[in-house]
Design an enzyme around this catalytic site. Structure first.
Site: not given
Ligand code: BGC
Ligand code: BGC
Length: 624
Positions: A315, A513
């Protein structure tokens, strides 16, 4: 006895037919190993490490020559990494072609894999069809539909030349305070397992080499949806616009291995079965160990036990979180744990040089590098990228169907199948299209940005007219009613007097997020005020909630004669009116449990916490 023979024959015939109808199993990625081996034998260490390095497009392009110098094998566009020429289909396609042309100038001319978060359609590009986010798709429980959405997403992504999406997200969110709840199909692993598999099948197709297929990426492996809420300051970098407070994102999942497997691993089992070519390890930790540095998770469970033959992409800057403050050890641990490609948006030179040093010093064995590059090249061969007769530039003929009415029709179908009717007093729904006057209000009634949520044009999404094309709920109401029906509108609910019906559209503004981690899911004051303003005129009220998750609606529910959860439906508001006016029956079932109050959280049937007494249970949904 004799009479059984035809029956048996028919059964065998039917079984045979069923087998013939089953989607063909995708070709194993390792079947490309002979070609991969040959290419690998020609590669220098630099060329190999280049295949493992993924910078962000704007950073690498701003350093002319770096694509060749570092033999870059992949680039990404993060949520805000747009073409400098703007955000149009044209600009994106030109950007892709430019990056690809740069890659083709390297010694071995290995094409570049371009990755992007096409997480609900090709959601960074103006005018793309934006599908409902996964939480809404979970309410459809319809794998065929999710597969179709995957096909269309693939086609729109391919129209820009891009060949890889960082999706589907197969998180199984256990706590709706998490800002990424809407990226998951459900809190129920069975739903995630089925729909995640369908999404992979749709995007990759039965044949990855098809010019209409894209590479999928199941994320975030594993347990990203199982983290516990904390108010402690978090280790590692904190997003600048993070806000105050309660954290779940990138946190720690504290469960035993049996629970991890039962809840959080399910989507990976089915995604691997569907042939997913890439998987993204999570920022989060499992019992104190960063997933991105866990050999047990990455190599033993995923690659060895589940037989995953594709590659792992880290990520965004996640590798540096493995051993905060010690980048070299972070790279060593992560690559040795099984990470194959590193998403290093700006630090790609540092990654390249660090990994090279680690190999030279013997801290990362050459066999690990060869394994990583083999996995990446398998995918490139499987995708037809190494086919010398095939242009790797964008196929601009696909522009003609980008955001087309046909694509929007599928998104509209997804919207209407995902709506969940929670309350319908006195059978007030469906509404007649012949009413004299309908008064529409609420901050999300005429707001395509709120409908689309995060990961839409911007990383965080944007309230207001974020993208052209599509229909707001207000616009959809206007085009659905009879010619004699008057539709009036006010943001705050005033002016409803005398209308036959009030419709108030409320909910959350976009976020993505950790920015969306919230300790309080109460409705906004302006939402409650809009409902109250309509209600006090004495007319019946229909409330539609546009939000990334269930919210606390105890105050609003008694005011509403009908209450519908639309979650984040995307650009096609007409899916809402399809059901509102009775052209289709509501069929959506909740993909998450709906709490009465914040102190019930986390609330879901998987949680060991005693007493499952939600306001609406998982699977709830009325019809008419
Ligand atoms: C990027 C996103 C990324 C995020 C990570 C943003 O600047 O646009 O793609 O996920 O940073 O924090
Ligand atoms: C997110 C990923 C995303 C990546 C690239 C990260 O911050 O966690 O889901 O794919 O950025 O934008």
């Amino acid at each position: 006895m004799k009479s059984y023979v035809p029956a048996v024959a028919i059964c065998l015939l039917l079984a045979g037919l069923a087998l013939a109808w089953m989607p063909p199993a995708p070709k194993r990625l390792s079947s490309y190993d002979p070609q991969v081996k040959e290419l690998l034998s020609k590669m220098t260490l630099d060329e190999k490490i280049g295949q493992m390095t993924q910078p962000e497009q704007d950073r690498v392009l701003s350093n002319p020559g770096d694509m060749q110098k570092y033999f870059i094998g992949s680039v990404l566009s993060g949520g805000d990494s747009d073409p400098s020429a703007g955000n149009t289909l044209q600009a994106w396609t030109d950007l892709y072609d430019k990056v690809q042309a740069e890659a083709m100038k390297t010694r071995l001319a290995i094409p570049v894999l371009y990755g992007i978060d096409a997480v609900h359609g090709h959601s960074n590009v103006l005018g793309a069809v934006m599908f409902p986010h996964n939480i809404a798709l979970g309410c459809t429980r319809d794998p065929k539909l999710v597969e179709k959405i995957g096909r269309i997403t693939a086609e729109e992504v391919r129209a820009t030349g891009i060949q890889w999406t960082f999706g589907p997200c197969v998180a199984v969110p256990q706590d709706i305070r998490w800002g990424r709840t809407y990226e998951g199909f459900s809190e129920d692993p069975k739903v995630v397992k089925r729909l995640g598999e369908a999404a992979v099948r749709g995007m990759q197709g039965s044949d990855l080499s098809s010019p209409l297929s894209i590479l999928a990426c199941a994320k975030h492996y594993v347990g990203d949806g199982g983290t516990s809420a904390t108010t402690a300051p978090r280790p590692g970098p904190v997003p600048a616009n993070a806000g105050a407070r309660l954290w779940l994102d990138q946190g720690e999942t504290k469960v035993d291995e049996a629970t991890l497997r039962r809840i959080h691993l399910q989507g990976y089992i089915s995604a691997v079965k569907a042939g997913v070519g890439s998987i993204m390890p999570s920022y989060s930790s499992w019992n104190g160990v960063k997933c991105s540095g866990s050999k047990r998770l990455l190599t033993e469970i995923l690659k060895q036990e589940l037989g995953f033959e594709g590659f792992l992409i880290s990520d965004y800057n996640a590798i540096s979180q493995v051993k905060p403050g010690d980048y070299k050890t972070s790279v060593e641990v992560s690559i040795n744990a099984g990470m194959d490609m590193a998403m290093e948006p700006s630090d790609y030179r540092n990654f390249f040089n660090t990994l090279k040093e680690l190999v030279t010093e013997g801290r990362v064995p050459m066999s690990r590098i060869d394994d990583a590059v083999t996995r990446i090249l398998r995918v490139k061969f499987a995708m037809g990228m190494m086919d010398k007769d095939r242009s790797q530039l964008a196929d601009r003929r696909l522009h003609s169907t980008f955001g087309s009415p046909e694509h929007r029709a599928v998104a509209r179908e997804a919207v209407r199948k995902s709506l969940v009717l929670l309350k319908n007093e006195r059978k007030i729904l469906p509404l007649s299209k012949q009413l004299d006057r309908i008064h529409v209000s609420g901050k999300s009634a005429d707001n395509i940005g709120n409908q689309c949520g995060g990961w839409t044009i911007r990383w965080q999404g944007q309230t207001g007219s974020v993208t052209p094309g599509g229909t707001t709920i207000l616009e959809a109401i206007r085009v659905s009613v009879s010619k004699t029906t008057q539709v009036t509108y006010s943001l705050d609910g005033t002016g409803a007097e005398g209308a036959a019906m009030g419709i108030v559209v409320i909910g959350e503004k976009p976020y993505a997020e950790g920015v969306g981690d919230r300790g309080d899911l109460a409705l906004d004051k302006e939402d409650l005020a809009a409902i109250a303003n309509v209600k006090k005129t004495g007319i019946p009220v229909v409330v539609i909630l546009v939000a990334g998750r269930p919210m606390i609606i105890g105050e609003a529910l008694p005011q509403a004669d009908a209450f519908m959860a639309a979650f984040l439906p995307g650009t096609e508001g007409q899916g809402v009116t399809d059901v509102l006016f009775g052209d289709f029956k509501p069929t959506g079932k909740l993909s998450f449990s709906w709490p009465k109050s914040m102190d019930q959280l986390p609330l879901n049937p998987n949680s060991p916490k005693a007493g499952y007494v939600p306001l609406f249970r998982l699977g709830y949904g009325l019809t008419y």
